[in-house]
Design an enzyme around this catalytic site. Sequence first.
Site, PDB file in Angstrom:
ATOM      1  N   SER A  47     -51.506  50.013  87.644  1.00 57.52           N
ATOM      2  CA  SER A  47     -51.407  51.248  86.866  1.00 57.52           C
ATOM      3  C   SER A  47     -50.281  52.122  87.433  1.00 57.52           C
ATOM      4  O   SER A  47     -49.154  51.641  87.552  1.00 57.52           O
ATOM      5  CB  SER A  47     -52.773  51.953  86.868  1.00 57.52           C
ATOM      6  OG  SER A  47     -52.855  52.885  85.824  1.00 57.52           O
ATOM      7  N   ASP A  62     -56.200  45.226  77.998  1.00 56.24           N
ATOM      8  CA  ASP A  62     -55.799  46.554  78.484  1.00 56.24           C
ATOM      9  C   ASP A  62     -55.382  47.413  77.287  1.00 56.24           C
ATOM     10  O   ASP A  62     -54.419  47.092  76.588  1.00 56.24           O
ATOM     11  CB  ASP A  62     -54.640  46.400  79.482  1.00 56.24           C
ATOM     12  CG  ASP A  62     -54.338  47.691  80.249  1.00 56.24           C
ATOM     13  OD1 ASP A  62     -54.601  48.788  79.711  1.00 56.24           O
ATOM     14  OD2 ASP A  62     -53.836  47.600  81.384  1.00 56.24           O
ATOM     15  N   HIS A 113     -58.390  48.490  80.775  1.00 57.59           N
ATOM     16  CA  HIS A 113     -57.401  48.807  81.805  1.00 57.59           C
ATOM     17  C   HIS A 113     -57.935  48.654  83.230  1.00 57.59           C
ATOM     18  O   HIS A 113     -57.230  48.182  84.117  1.00 57.59           O
ATOM     19  CB  HIS A 113     -56.892  50.233  81.578  1.00 57.59           C
ATOM     20  CG  HIS A 113     -55.885  50.670  82.594  1.00 57.59           C
ATOM     21  ND1 HIS A 113     -54.644  50.075  82.699  1.00 57.59           N
ATOM     22  CD2 HIS A 113     -55.923  51.618  83.566  1.00 57.59           C
ATOM     23  CE1 HIS A 113     -53.965  50.648  83.680  1.00 57.59           C
ATOM     24  NE2 HIS A 113     -54.720  51.579  84.222  1.00 57.59           N
TER      25      HIS A 113
END
Lengths: 368, 368
Positions: free
Chosen positions: A147, A309, A342
């Site tokens: 991320s 995601d 995610h």
Amino acid sequence: MKIETKIARFTKPLYLESGRILEPWQIIYETYGELNEDKSNVILITHALSGSHHAAGKYEGDRKPGWWDSLIGKGKAIDTEKYFVISTNVIGSCFGSTGPMSPIYPGSDERYRLKFPVITIKDMVKAQKILLDSLGIKKLKAVIGGSMGGMQALRLAVDYPGFAENIIPIATTYQTKPYVIAINKSMIETIRADSEFKNGNYKPGTELKGLAAARMIGYLNYISPSTFEKKFGREYVKTDGMFELFGRFQVESYLEYNGANFPKWFDALSYIYLLKAISLFDISRGFNSLDEAFSQIKDKLFLISFSGDTLFFPQEMRDIKKYMDKVGGKCQYFEIDSDYGHDSFLVEVDKFDYLISEILKGDLDARF
Amino acid sequence: MKIETKIARFTKPLYLESGRILEPWQIIYETYGELNEDKSNVILITHALSGSHHAAGKYEGDRKPGWWDSLIGKGKAIDTEKYFVISTNVIGSCFGSTGPMSPIYPGSDERYRLKFPVITIKDMVKAQKILLDSLGIKKLKAVIGGSMGGMQALRLAVDYPGFAENIIPIATTYQTKPYVIAINKSMIETIRADSEFKNGNYKPGTELKGLAAARMIGYLNYISPSTFEKKFGREYVKTDGMFELFGRFQVESYLEYNGANFPKWFDALSYIYLLKAISLFDISRGFNSLDEAFSQIKDKLFLISFSGDTLFFPQEMRDIKKYMDKVGGKCQYFEIDSDYGHDSFLVEVDKFDYLISEILKGDLDARF
């Protein structure tokens, strides 16, 4: 596993991408394992939005270990018997590195608050590089992050070519898309809408309801709609009335719990500054094109994305692979089949740890 | 096109699904076109979360026409030369039907606020049915609505079988999924986190920042990530500084603008009550199973979904088709190819108006 926590203090100014400076500044970090003699076994771990330097192991009395404990440790993919792992808290965050709640000058009672300069991913990486330089580390075995941590890994590859042997960005992007900027904006405005935020002048430690609500918005994007379905369905909290206005489905109770906890351990101003850093992230800033940016990368780039995601879509990482192929860089792309969402990079480590292990061993080099 | 706005007042109590009552209560509605002699040309329009009874035409001085003006009017798919169209404002909303800001009893200065009973989609439809009964309307040519309006159409099909010849739910679901419940929850908590909300005791007309922020959260789900990309890209507001903390990308400016406007025309308590109604929506409540619920439907059900809807996914409407097939109901499913997102039902009328037109003419009946 040997864990050490240290703070590195720097008196030389840190020149930021904005043109402003931080002076003095500090960075808190943890290390796991032992540095070898020629300092060739160093792995840098970069954290996500709400992460910290505490990536692995437990402090005395802790219920939970660090956020990537399933990946880092003795005998794990990032084996602390072999590697010396450094995990820093990014500048702008709130766990001990210089951030908006730091004193505006040494010894001052005044904190930066909204006077804190905007920090970018480039700045975070620059600060990490200065730390590594100060430790005499000339080369990384790898930089690994998911991320916002993946953004740092990618930025490091572009800004310091040749510094890391292996670059492993996970569940991330090369340029934050307007959808994610919009999510970040709604979180920022939710915090600002809470009048207790007082334009940044809240008492440190205030448990801002606006920050709790912002965290709930975040959760909408950390797990996928199908994970919401599997985890919660339409179960209702047994003690709540179905026709009470604030009666709750289980999913609401979950959000409330996690939302309400968040302000106990994260600072609202840091949250805003880090969201801004994510929104501003664009690997091509400072270059004439994305091609030019990607052509800086001299090291081996291993991309790991998750099919489910819904924050940083796999397509964005496939695009990085395309750019790297176009400019003739060394890049491999792995898409992990998962519908979790995610947060796979935190929750489904067992689905990709073997890849990290193979990359570090050099087993995948033959594919280039 | 002849537009009339009327308020129907009822003194008999409205018995709600919660067991509570509204007494007295009223419903505001618009009509377009002329009722024919045998009252056989009536179409009921049901609105979405932030919609109103004002679905078509313009009032004097209006810049914009009603929210489905491209669908309703002379020569349009819902042709007001042929049909008598009724569009009501749902109870719980804030445009003139009884809602949380209504006086708690006739003549009182006190408003219901949080004492207002929880309203369900079933209650909204019941109120509409009572209105139609009072107008002597024994049968609808069709009921048509998108999103929360589609829930009403479906509910009407189940609760009043035989009442509407054609049921046309668009961009909706049969059971609100936990992902959408979570979105609703984050909006509700964003409103509550604004201390100006004062637990519902704000001065009517207060432009609550929490409501503005909640509206921004909504927008994240009304258009798709790819629409965000096409509409805004990473364009930055020219007069804002890139490294100012509150400098804005165009997408942020768009959200700010729409967010800030929302509290000027929508009430925070109504928003909370309607979100609750959406979260509670489950076509099977009151029945032993979804099969049993769907087996109530005796009328022709035409489902219209959009491939790029990221709020109520096409799969949910495909599931309705499966249930209807299983119980032997009359159902046709249409999936409109579009990547715009949930708001397609408002914005891309030109992609499905021909279907509405064909359904109303009976051209599609041969397919059953």
